[in-house]
Scaffold this motif. Structure first.
Motif, short mmCIF file in Angstrom:
data_model
loop_
_atom_site.label_atom_id
_atom_site.label_comp_id
_atom_site.label_asym_id
_atom_site.label_seq_id
_atom_site.Cartn_x
_atom_site.Cartn_y
_atom_site.Cartn_z
N GLU A 89 1.93 49.32 -38.83
CA GLU A 89 2.14 49.10 -37.39
C GLU A 89 3.62 48.85 -37.13
O GLU A 89 4.18 49.33 -36.15
CB GLU A 89 1.30 47.90 -36.93
N HIS A 90 4.28 48.15 -38.03
CA HIS A 90 5.68 47.82 -37.80
C HIS A 90 6.64 48.97 -38.10
O HIS A 90 7.51 49.29 -37.30
CB HIS A 90 6.08 46.59 -38.61
N PHE A 91 6.48 49.59 -39.28
CA PHE A 91 7.48 50.58 -39.71
C PHE A 91 7.11 52.02 -39.35
O PHE A 91 7.93 52.92 -39.49
CB PHE A 91 7.76 50.45 -41.22
N LYS A 92 5.85 52.24 -38.95
CA LYS A 92 5.38 53.56 -38.50
C LYS A 92 5.39 54.61 -39.61
O LYS A 92 5.24 55.80 -39.34
CB LYS A 92 6.19 54.12 -37.30
N LYS A 93 5.66 54.20 -40.82
CA LYS A 93 5.58 55.12 -41.96
C LYS A 93 5.42 54.28 -43.22
O LYS A 93 5.80 53.10 -43.23
CB LYS A 93 6.84 55.99 -42.06
N VAL A 421 -4.99 46.00 -45.81
CA VAL A 421 -5.14 45.93 -44.35
C VAL A 421 -5.37 47.32 -43.77
O VAL A 421 -6.23 47.51 -42.91
CB VAL A 421 -3.89 45.26 -43.71
N THR A 422 -4.63 48.31 -44.27
CA THR A 422 -4.73 49.66 -43.70
C THR A 422 -5.21 50.72 -44.70
O THR A 422 -5.50 51.85 -44.30
CB THR A 422 -3.35 50.13 -43.18
N GLY A 423 -5.22 50.40 -45.97
CA GLY A 423 -5.59 51.40 -46.99
C GLY A 423 -4.43 52.31 -47.37
O GLY A 423 -4.55 53.16 -48.27
N THR A 424 -3.29 52.14 -46.73
CA THR A 424 -2.12 52.99 -47.01
C THR A 424 -1.55 52.72 -48.40
O THR A 424 -1.39 51.55 -48.79
CB THR A 424 -1.01 52.71 -45.97
N VAL A 425 -1.26 53.80 -49.13
CA VAL A 425 -0.61 53.63 -50.43
C VAL A 425 0.90 53.62 -50.18
O VAL A 425 1.42 54.47 -49.44
CB VAL A 425 -0.99 54.78 -51.39
#
Ligand code: FAD
Ligand code: NAP
Ligand code: MG
Length: 464
Positions: A89-93, A421-425
């Motif tokens: 949410e903060h860095f958008k990537k 929190v997001t599942g993002t690697v």
């Protein structure tokens, strides 16, 4: 609730978590009490608000910050992620798992910048003294407005102490140190490795500061780094140029003698010997008295001062978990202050504290420590509506991190983890940590994009 007043001392990650907790309640349409947060520095962020200064600040207050240039997160960011404000949410990537200090500072501010939290904070204001009146059940705070050189006082129904505990050095004495000809400093005053280039340096201590300052000085060109331990060595396989030796006994000039008979000459000594929990603004009967450990005595749920639960402490534990632990504490403290969470009798509270202290006493390994703090946070999360997150998975990541450090202390920061929190690697960083000498946010976030843009320009130019 408007006639209930809450005072918060400190606007570091813990104090900001408390402000955020109230903001979340307000968003739910609840009426929140009147809040005032006092911060002695010019800005928020606590340790993350880097200061080049050492000693005292411009108003003569002791410098709070112990962080330094080139400081990178020493644990995976996936272990400290706010569960109500993700890195995505903060860095958008996706970004890497071990960001440098300015990037984490940016992240902390992102969440709080969206609110009107600044309006609740009085910057450049030191809490000088606290007293409690048994009859009125109120705290009186004596405050110093540093900028205007004015002292005044205000009353509060509840008090949150969020002043941190990694600021006041523990500085032991070693015989002969007063005649050591080179630099002698504590880690609190270390601001970067540059000044130790080509030097032989001695670091005393075997915890995070010793490890990280040692590795940083090695990375930035120290001739040799020697770490001296009291209880246990860090015990990883050190690269050439770093070694661990037992405890120092005394100095003779620039020569240090160790208790295994080894002796060696050094150019500088850095005491990485930890910090004292120091609350110069609190009287004896309200003051938390503890060493750095995972469960300080006299705090129910690690938060409520047992003799007087209207007084709460945040972030006073030794820390595997950081930002998300402060959040879970702040949410519970908020619910207590808003009469949504009741605490039991003093006797019951003491029993609960004793159970945790006993568990803490029986811990053996670092993995046990991780599990202990994980259980503690699980208990807190069940008590409030702070968004749940997969704590077992975070505990696994902490253990992986400990193994990674054992495997290679110079490359563990190149590893990546997955957000619970997001599942993002996490992304792999564009440069290996040992080769990255620039810790700026600009370079960290955008260097690869710039390189891509440059390559595109080159390709286009060639085509033309
Ligand atoms: P602090 O960050 O210390 O903030 C306390 C605030 O209270 C400060 O702003 C201070 O100015 C203010 N204050 C104190 N006394 C008063 C007073 N009398 N009146 C008014 N204001 C006052 N954690 C991680 O997760 N990752 C890391 O990589 C990491 N690196 C670290 C490196 C170092 C060198 C140190 C020392 C700590 C590191 N930490 C790290 C742990 C760090 O303690 C936490 O991340 C976090 O900053 C703690 O937040 P806090 O709000 O409890 O305390
Ligand atoms: P710490 O974890 O409390 O460790 C203190 C160390 O000092 C221990 O090794 C202790 O040894 C030793 N010590 C104390 N008194 C001594 C004496 N008289 N003689 C010899 N040794 C003595 O403190 P810290 O290492 O400063 O860490 C503080 C916090 O800063 C941690 O939360 C850490 O995560 C953070 N930090 C992070 C980074 C980063 O990279 N991001 C860098 C630095 C620090 P014993 O084991 O014998 O008690
Ligand atoms: Mg819950």
């Amino acid at each position: 609730m408007k006639n209930t007043r809450i005072g918060i001392i400190g606007a570091g990650p813990s104090g900001l978590a408390q402000l955020r907790a109230f903001e979340a309640a307000e968003k739910q349409g609840l009426e929140v009490p009147e809040i005032v947060c006092f911060e002695k520095q010019e800005n928020w962020g606590g340790m993350w608000n880097y200061s080049w200064r050492t000693g005292v600040g411009k108003y003569g207050e002791p410098i709070h910050g112990s962080m330094y240039k080139y400081l990178w997160s020493n644990g995976p960011k996936e272990c400290l992620e706010f569960s109500d404000y993700s890195f995505d949410e903060h860095f958008k990537k996706p970004i890497s798992s071990y960001p440098p200090r300015p990037v984490l500072f940016d992240y902390i501010q992102g969440r709080i910048n969206k609110s009107n939290a600044r309006n609740y904070i009085r910057f450049n204001t030191t809490a000088r003294w606290v007293s409690y009146d048994e009859d009125t059940k109120k705290f009186t705070l004596i405050l110093d407005d540093l900028k205007n050189d004015k002292t005044y006082s205000e009353e509060f129904d509840y008090l949150i102490v969020a002043s941190g505990h990694f600021s006041t050095p523990n500085m032991p004495y070693f015989e002969g140190i007063e005649d050591f000809p080179g630099t002698v400093m504590h880690a609190h005053d270390f601001r970067g490795a540059d000044q130790f280039k080509d030097q032989n340096i001695l670091l005393i201590g075997s915890s995070y500061s010793a490890e990280d300052i040692g590795v940083q000085c090695h990375k930035h060109g120290a001739q040799s780094v020697t770490l001296s331990y009291r209880s246990n060595p860090i015990g990883v396989e050190w690269p050439d140029g770093i070694k661990e030796v037992p405890l120092l006994t005394h100095f003779e000039g620039d020569t240090a003698h160790f208790n295994n008979g080894h002796k060696e000459q050094f150019d500088a000594v850095i005491m990485c010997t930890g910090y004292q929990h120091k609350f110069p603004f609190l009287p004896d009967e309200l003051r938390l008295k503890t060493k750095n450990n995972l469960y300080p005595d006299n705090l129910y749920k690690g938060i409520f001062f047992n003799d007087l639960p209207q007084l709460m402490y945040l972030g006073m534990q030794d820390q595997y978990y950081t930002f998300n632990m402060f959040d879970t504490q702040a949410w519970v403290a908020r619910d207590f202050m808003m009469n949504r969470y009741e605490i039991p009798s003093k006797e019951e509270r003491s029993k609960d504290i004793d159970l945790w202290l006993e568990k803490n006493n029986n811990l053996q390994s670092s993995f046990d420590h991780v599990d202990f703090q994980t259980d503690y946070i699980k208990e807190l999360i069940a008590l409030s509506d702070y968004p749940d997150f997969n704590l077992d998975k975070v505990a696994d990541m902490f253990k992986e991190w400990l193994n990674d450090k054992d495997e290679n202390i110079l490359t563990y920061r190149d590893k990546t983890f997955q957000s619970v929190v997001t599942g993002t690697v996490a992304a792999e960083h564009h440069t290996e940590w040992m080769d990255e000498l620039d810790d700026s946010k600009e370079r960290y976030l955008f260097a690869d994009e710039k390189e891509e843009a440059l390559t595109e320009v080159e390709t286009t130019t060639k085509a033309i």
